[in-house]
Design a protein around this motif. Sequence first.
Motif, short mmCIF file in Angstrom:
data_model
loop_
_atom_site.label_atom_id
_atom_site.label_comp_id
_atom_site.label_asym_id
_atom_site.label_seq_id
_atom_site.Cartn_x
_atom_site.Cartn_y
_atom_site.Cartn_z
N LEU A 89 0.82 -1.21 0.00
CA LEU A 89 0.00 0.00 0.00
C LEU A 89 0.85 1.26 0.00
N GLN A 90 2.02 1.19 0.62
CA GLN A 90 2.90 2.35 0.71
C GLN A 90 3.79 2.51 -0.51
N SER A 91 3.90 1.47 -1.33
CA SER A 91 4.73 1.55 -2.53
C SER A 91 3.92 2.16 -3.67
N CYS A 92 4.58 2.41 -4.77
CA CYS A 92 3.92 2.94 -5.95
C CYS A 92 3.05 1.84 -6.55
N ASN A 93 1.74 1.95 -6.39
CA ASN A 93 0.83 0.93 -6.90
C ASN A 93 -0.36 1.58 -7.56
N ASN A 94 -1.02 0.84 -8.45
CA ASN A 94 -2.14 1.40 -9.21
C ASN A 94 -3.49 1.20 -8.53
N GLY A 95 -3.51 0.55 -7.38
CA GLY A 95 -4.75 0.35 -6.64
C GLY A 95 -5.60 -0.79 -7.15
N HIS A 96 -5.14 -1.51 -8.15
CA HIS A 96 -5.89 -2.63 -8.70
C HIS A 96 -5.76 -3.84 -7.79
N LEU A 97 -6.86 -4.56 -7.61
CA LEU A 97 -6.86 -5.72 -6.74
C LEU A 97 -7.11 -7.03 -7.47
N TRP A 98 -7.36 -6.99 -8.76
CA TRP A 98 -7.53 -8.20 -9.57
C TRP A 98 -6.31 -8.33 -10.46
N MET A 99 -5.55 -9.39 -10.26
CA MET A 99 -4.28 -9.60 -10.95
C MET A 99 -4.41 -10.81 -11.88
N PHE A 100 -3.77 -10.72 -13.04
CA PHE A 100 -3.84 -11.78 -14.05
C PHE A 100 -2.43 -12.21 -14.44
N HIS A 101 -2.22 -13.53 -14.47
CA HIS A 101 -0.94 -14.07 -14.91
C HIS A 101 -0.79 -13.84 -16.41
N SER A 102 0.36 -13.33 -16.83
CA SER A 102 0.57 -13.04 -18.25
C SER A 102 0.57 -14.31 -19.10
N GLN A 103 0.76 -15.47 -18.49
CA GLN A 103 0.69 -16.73 -19.23
C GLN A 103 -0.76 -17.14 -19.49
N ALA A 104 -1.71 -16.54 -18.76
CA ALA A 104 -3.11 -16.94 -18.88
C ALA A 104 -3.98 -15.94 -19.62
N VAL A 105 -3.51 -14.71 -19.76
CA VAL A 105 -4.28 -13.68 -20.47
C VAL A 105 -3.38 -12.94 -21.44
N PHE A 106 -4.01 -12.28 -22.40
CA PHE A 106 -3.26 -11.35 -23.26
C PHE A 106 -4.04 -10.05 -23.30
N GLY A 107 -3.32 -8.98 -23.57
CA GLY A 107 -3.94 -7.66 -23.61
C GLY A 107 -3.92 -7.09 -25.00
N ILE A 108 -5.00 -6.39 -25.33
CA ILE A 108 -5.12 -5.67 -26.60
C ILE A 108 -5.33 -4.21 -26.23
N ASN A 109 -4.53 -3.33 -26.81
CA ASN A 109 -4.71 -1.91 -26.51
C ASN A 109 -6.12 -1.47 -26.87
N ARG A 110 -6.79 -0.83 -25.91
CA ARG A 110 -8.15 -0.33 -26.11
C ARG A 110 -8.08 1.03 -26.78
N LEU A 111 -8.95 1.26 -27.74
CA LEU A 111 -8.96 2.54 -28.45
C LEU A 111 -9.91 3.51 -27.78
N ASP A 112 -9.63 4.80 -27.96
CA ASP A 112 -10.52 5.83 -27.42
C ASP A 112 -11.77 5.91 -28.30
N GLU A 168 -13.03 -6.50 -33.01
CA GLU A 168 -13.53 -5.15 -32.82
C GLU A 168 -12.59 -4.34 -31.95
N TYR A 169 -11.95 -4.97 -30.97
CA TYR A 169 -11.01 -4.25 -30.12
C TYR A 169 -9.72 -3.95 -30.87
N ILE A 170 -9.34 -4.81 -31.77
CA ILE A 170 -8.08 -4.64 -32.50
C ILE A 170 -8.16 -3.51 -33.52
#
Length: 123
Positions: free
Chosen positions: A67-90, A120-122
């Motif tokens: 909590l005292q370190s630089c963190n984004n406040g997110h509490l749901w974490m995903f293993h990079s081996q189990a998910v992939f990310g696609i940049n979301r467009l504005d 559609e996200y891509i």
Amino acid sequence: MSSEGCTFEDRCVSVLCCRFCRQVLSSRGMQAVLLADTDTHLYSTDMPPSGGNVVGYHVICPCKPCLQSCNNGHLWMFHSQAVFGINRLDPSGVNVLLWGNLPDLEESTAEDTSCTSEEEYIR
């Protein structure tokens, strides 16, 4: 929950998809690193994901050093081996959406991603 002096406004928002079934898990993802081991790359989000496969974990009670370190406040974490990310467009569909321009959580919860295809996200 974020520490003072830390900013994540210029980070890209990712749509997180399961590597196994390709289902969209979250439209509010962010690339991150594990605070306890910065060599461990993962994804995180600030709201519960959809889906049923085990792809990560939920932090119930963060420890004081985290909590005292630089963190984004997110509490749901995903293993990079189990998910992939696609940049979301504005909303223009041209530029990558940044966290500083992301609608508030209340506005985003009305968003239905269950029928949105990966293509559609891509685009």
